[in-house]
Design a protein around this motif. Structure first.
Motif, PDB file in Angstrom:
ATOM      1  N   ASP A  14       0.870  -1.170   0.000  1.00 36.14           N
ATOM      2  CA  ASP A  14       0.000   0.000   0.000  1.00 36.14           C
ATOM      3  C   ASP A  14       0.911   1.225   0.000  1.00 36.14           C
ATOM      4  O   ASP A  14       1.759   1.347   0.886  1.00 36.14           O
ATOM      5  N   PRO A  15       0.768   2.124  -0.977  1.00 40.03           N
ATOM      6  CA  PRO A  15       1.660   3.284  -1.019  1.00 40.03           C
ATOM      7  C   PRO A  15       1.494   4.218   0.177  1.00 40.03           C
ATOM      8  O   PRO A  15       2.362   5.045   0.446  1.00 40.03           O
ATOM      9  N   GLN A  16       0.403   4.073   0.924  1.00 35.26           N
ATOM     10  CA  GLN A  16       0.134   4.964   2.053  1.00 35.26           C
ATOM     11  C   GLN A  16       0.689   4.461   3.384  1.00 35.26           C
ATOM     12  O   GLN A  16       0.930   5.257   4.290  1.00 35.26           O
ATOM     13  N   ARG A  17       0.868   3.132   3.519  1.00 32.22           N
ATOM     14  CA  ARG A  17       1.283   2.588   4.815  1.00 32.22           C
ATOM     15  C   ARG A  17       1.821   1.166   4.652  1.00 32.22           C
ATOM     16  O   ARG A  17       1.488   0.486   3.685  1.00 32.22           O
ATOM     17  N   PRO A  18       2.631   0.709   5.624  1.00 28.83           N
ATOM     18  CA  PRO A  18       3.065  -0.690   5.591  1.00 28.83           C
ATOM     19  C   PRO A  18       1.861  -1.622   5.756  1.00 28.83           C
ATOM     20  O   PRO A  18       0.866  -1.270   6.393  1.00 28.83           O
ATOM     21  N   VAL A  19       1.968  -2.800   5.181  1.00 35.31           N
ATOM     22  CA  VAL A  19       0.912  -3.809   5.287  1.00 35.31           C
ATOM     23  C   VAL A  19       1.439  -4.942   6.162  1.00 35.31           C
ATOM     24  O   VAL A  19       2.574  -5.387   5.994  1.00 35.31           O
ATOM     25  N   SER A  20       0.613  -5.389   7.101  1.00 37.22           N
ATOM     26  CA  SER A  20       0.973  -6.562   7.902  1.00 37.22           C
ATOM     27  C   SER A  20      -0.160  -7.576   7.823  1.00 37.22           C
ATOM     28  O   SER A  20      -1.334  -7.204   7.803  1.00 37.22           O
ATOM     29  N   LEU A  33       3.601 -11.380   8.371  1.00 39.44           N
ATOM     30  CA  LEU A  33       4.270 -10.942   7.143  1.00 39.44           C
ATOM     31  C   LEU A  33       4.146  -9.428   7.069  1.00 39.44           C
ATOM     32  O   LEU A  33       3.040  -8.882   7.154  1.00 39.44           O
ATOM     33  N   PHE A  34       5.284  -8.734   6.949  1.00 39.23           N
ATOM     34  CA  PHE A  34       5.308  -7.284   6.790  1.00 39.23           C
ATOM     35  C   PHE A  34       5.726  -6.960   5.360  1.00 39.23           C
ATOM     36  O   PHE A  34       6.705  -7.518   4.853  1.00 39.23           O
ATOM     37  N   GLY A  39      10.972   3.567   1.869  1.00 47.94           N
ATOM     38  CA  GLY A  39      10.745   4.735   2.708  1.00 47.94           C
ATOM     39  C   GLY A  39       9.741   4.522   3.829  1.00 47.94           C
ATOM     40  O   GLY A  39       9.653   5.332   4.750  1.00 47.94           O
ATOM     41  N   GLN A  40       8.981   3.441   3.788  1.00 47.47           N
ATOM     42  CA  GLN A  40       8.009   3.184   4.854  1.00 47.47           C
ATOM     43  C   GLN A  40       8.691   2.573   6.072  1.00 47.47           C
ATOM     44  O   GLN A  40       9.714   1.910   5.956  1.00 47.47           O
ATOM     45  N   SER A  41       8.079   2.807   7.240  1.00 41.83           N
ATOM     46  CA  SER A  41       8.638   2.316   8.496  1.00 41.83           C
ATOM     47  C   SER A  41       7.552   1.759   9.396  1.00 41.83           C
ATOM     48  O   SER A  41       6.393   2.173   9.321  1.00 41.83           O
ATOM     49  N   ILE A  42       7.953   0.862  10.234  1.00 41.50           N
ATOM     50  CA  ILE A  42       7.152   0.438  11.379  1.00 41.50           C
ATOM     51  C   ILE A  42       7.891   0.993  12.582  1.00 41.50           C
ATOM     52  O   ILE A  42       9.044   0.609  12.849  1.00 41.50           O
ATOM     53  N   THR A  88      12.549  -0.258   8.757  1.00 42.81           N
ATOM     54  CA  THR A  88      12.524   0.805   7.754  1.00 42.81           C
ATOM     55  C   THR A  88      12.978   0.204   6.428  1.00 42.81           C
ATOM     56  O   THR A  88      14.028  -0.444   6.370  1.00 42.81           O
ATOM     57  N   ALA A  89      12.188   0.416   5.378  1.00 44.11           N
ATOM     58  CA  ALA A  89      12.530  -0.110   4.049  1.00 44.11           C
ATOM     59  C   ALA A  89      13.300   0.938   3.253  1.00 44.11           C
ATOM     60  O   ALA A  89      12.892   2.093   3.175  1.00 44.11           O
ATOM     61  N   ARG A  90      14.411   0.532   2.646  1.00 43.39           N
ATOM     62  CA  ARG A  90      15.169   1.385   1.725  1.00 43.39           C
ATOM     63  C   ARG A  90      14.819   1.014   0.285  1.00 43.39           C
ATOM     64  O   ARG A  90      14.966   1.825  -0.616  1.00 43.39           O
TER      65      ARG A  90
END
Length: 104
Positions: A14-20, A33-34, A39-42, A88-90
């Motif tokens: 989801d471009p707006q938020r991480p999905v779990s 599963l994350f 650029g998204q972070s938990i 955090t995803a790069r």
């Protein structure tokens, strides 16, 4: 009943938020599963359980305590109980996280 998953088919971004997604939930453990876009972070948080992060694809950082460690496909990082941890995803990243014992 045996649980068997094709993780690639479960990955959802989801471009707006991480999905779990909870893949397994029992009295003994939970497996999550994350899926994070670049650029998204938990945010850092704590758990009374051991959280193991296994990076399936992509690149990023896993925060454990005050240390941020690089992760990429094939890396495993363990967060001990009660230690702050986050992701955090790069690059677009999928991470599977067994959590044991199962948090209340």
């Amino acid at each position: 009943m045996t649980e068997n998953y094709s993780i690639g088919s479960l990955a959802d971004f989801d471009p707006q938020r991480p999905v779990s997604k909870i893949l397994h939930d029992s009295a003994h453990m939970r497996v999550v599963l994350f899926c994070l876009d670049s650029g998204q972070s938990i945010p850092a948080h704590t758990s009374p359980s051991t959280v193991t992060f296994y990076t399936l694809s992509g690149k990023g950082e896993v925060l454990v305590g005050k240390e941020s460690v690089h992760t990429e496909a094939g890396h495993l990082t363990v967060a001990p109980p009660d230690e702050p941890h986050g992701l955090t995803a790069r690059q677009r990243m999928t991470v599977i996280a067994p959590i044991a014992p199962r948090p209340e």
